[in-house]
Scaffold this motif. Structure first.
Motif, PDB file in Angstrom:
ATOM      1  N   LYS A 122      -8.776  -4.095  -5.796  1.00 28.09           N
ATOM      2  CA  LYS A 122      -9.598  -2.957  -5.370  1.00 28.09           C
ATOM      3  C   LYS A 122     -11.099  -3.251  -5.489  1.00 28.09           C
ATOM      4  CE  LYS A 122      -6.060   0.155  -7.113  1.00 28.09           C
ATOM      5  NZ  LYS A 122      -5.704   1.154  -8.127  1.00 28.09           N
ATOM      6  N   THR A 175      -6.796   1.841   0.828  1.00 27.58           N
ATOM      7  CA  THR A 175      -6.841   0.566   0.098  1.00 27.58           C
ATOM      8  C   THR A 175      -6.705   0.763  -1.413  1.00 27.58           C
ATOM      9  OG1 THR A 175      -9.257   0.607   0.163  1.00 27.58           O
ATOM     10  CG2 THR A 175      -8.138  -0.663   1.880  1.00 27.58           C
ATOM     11  N   LEU A 205     -10.324  -3.663   8.801  1.00 25.86           N
ATOM     12  CA  LEU A 205     -10.103  -3.907   7.386  1.00 25.86           C
ATOM     13  C   LEU A 205     -11.375  -4.500   6.784  1.00 25.86           C
ATOM     14  CD1 LEU A 205      -8.194  -4.281   4.908  1.00 25.86           C
ATOM     15  CD2 LEU A 205      -7.369  -6.369   5.996  1.00 25.86           C
ATOM     16  N   PHE A 246     -10.673  -6.017  -1.570  1.00 19.27           N
ATOM     17  CA  PHE A 246     -10.720  -4.914  -0.611  1.00 19.27           C
ATOM     18  C   PHE A 246     -11.974  -4.052  -0.698  1.00 19.27           C
ATOM     19  CE2 PHE A 246      -6.060  -5.600  -0.951  1.00 19.27           C
ATOM     20  CZ  PHE A 246      -5.855  -5.979   0.355  1.00 19.27           C
ATOM     21  N   PHE A 278       0.876  -1.166   0.000  1.00 18.18           N
ATOM     22  CA  PHE A 278       0.000   0.000   0.000  1.00 18.18           C
ATOM     23  C   PHE A 278       0.916   1.219   0.000  1.00 18.18           C
ATOM     24  CE2 PHE A 278      -2.430  -3.446   1.743  1.00 18.18           C
ATOM     25  CZ  PHE A 278      -3.623  -3.334   1.057  1.00 18.18           C
ATOM     26  N   ALA A 314     -12.460  -1.262  -2.326  1.00 17.79           N
ATOM     27  CA  ALA A 314     -11.871   0.026  -1.959  1.00 17.79           C
ATOM     28  C   ALA A 314     -12.858   1.185  -2.013  1.00 17.79           C
ATOM     29  CB  ALA A 314     -10.672   0.318  -2.858  1.00 17.79           C
TER      30      ALA A 314
END
Length: 193
Positions: A89, A74, A125, A94, A49, A96
């Motif tokens: 992503k 993220t 998270l 994630f 990251f 994001a």
């Protein structure tokens, strides 16, 4: 006069037991939060990251009273492959857009040996918060010859399970390991604010 002396002694006594902590901020060009997973059980794939900020508060020169906080974006995930970055992503991993940040806040630190500590904290998270246990290596304190600023190096490492955070649920361990090894390397500068 006696009253003034008593007040002065009380002030000095309280000052001796109250140390104001030092706040250190990570230096962005010298800070990275990396991760490694095993692909197909035979190969390690790493990423990082790129947009990460870590704050360290410590009273003394060692870290036995330290408190860490981390925030990473993220969307800044980078594995050197654009298609893979975009997939990470997405909602498969994630997500994001819905969960733009991951964060960590320490709750306990214990000295384990020379410059080594165990760190416990809350990792948030993918909309889930869990307690995680990490390892800290205090890499020392130097004066940076380029900036003449006191600089502290710290490495934090450990292993988490992506299944604990609902990440990549469509992908079995035979494809992508459930265990994710994480490592954060950071240089800290004392906050001048």
């Amino acid at each position: 006069m006696k009253k003034l002396v008593v007040i002065a002694i009380a002030f000095l006594t309280l000052s001796a037991f109250t140390t104001i902590g030092n706040t250190w901020k990570s230096d962005p060009p010298h800070t990275q939060l990396g991760f490694t997973v095993t692909h197909l059980g035979i190969n390690d794939i790493s990423g990082a990251f790129e947009d990460v900020s870590i704050t360290l508060n410590a009273k003394g020169e060692d870290l036995r009273d330290a408190a860490f906080s981390l925030v990473a974006q993220t969307v800044s995930v980078d594995t050197r492959v654009d298609a893979r970055n975009n997939h990470l992503k997405s909602t498969d991993f994630f997500n994001a857009e819905k969960y733009p940040e991951m964060s960590f806040t320490s709750t306990e630190i214990k000295k384990e040996g020379n410059n080594r500590y165990s760190l416990t904290g809350e990792l948030s998270l993918h909309g889930i918060t869990k307690t995680v246990h990490l390892n800290v290596l205090d890499r020392g304190l130097v004066t940076n010859p380029m900036s003449n600023k006191e600089t502290r190096g710290i490495q934090v490492s450990g292993t988490i399970k992506r299944s604990d955070f609902g990440i990549g649920e469509k992908f079995p361990e035979a494809v992508i390991s459930d265990e994710v090894r994480i490592i954060a390397n950071a240089e800290f500068l004392q906050d001048e604010n």
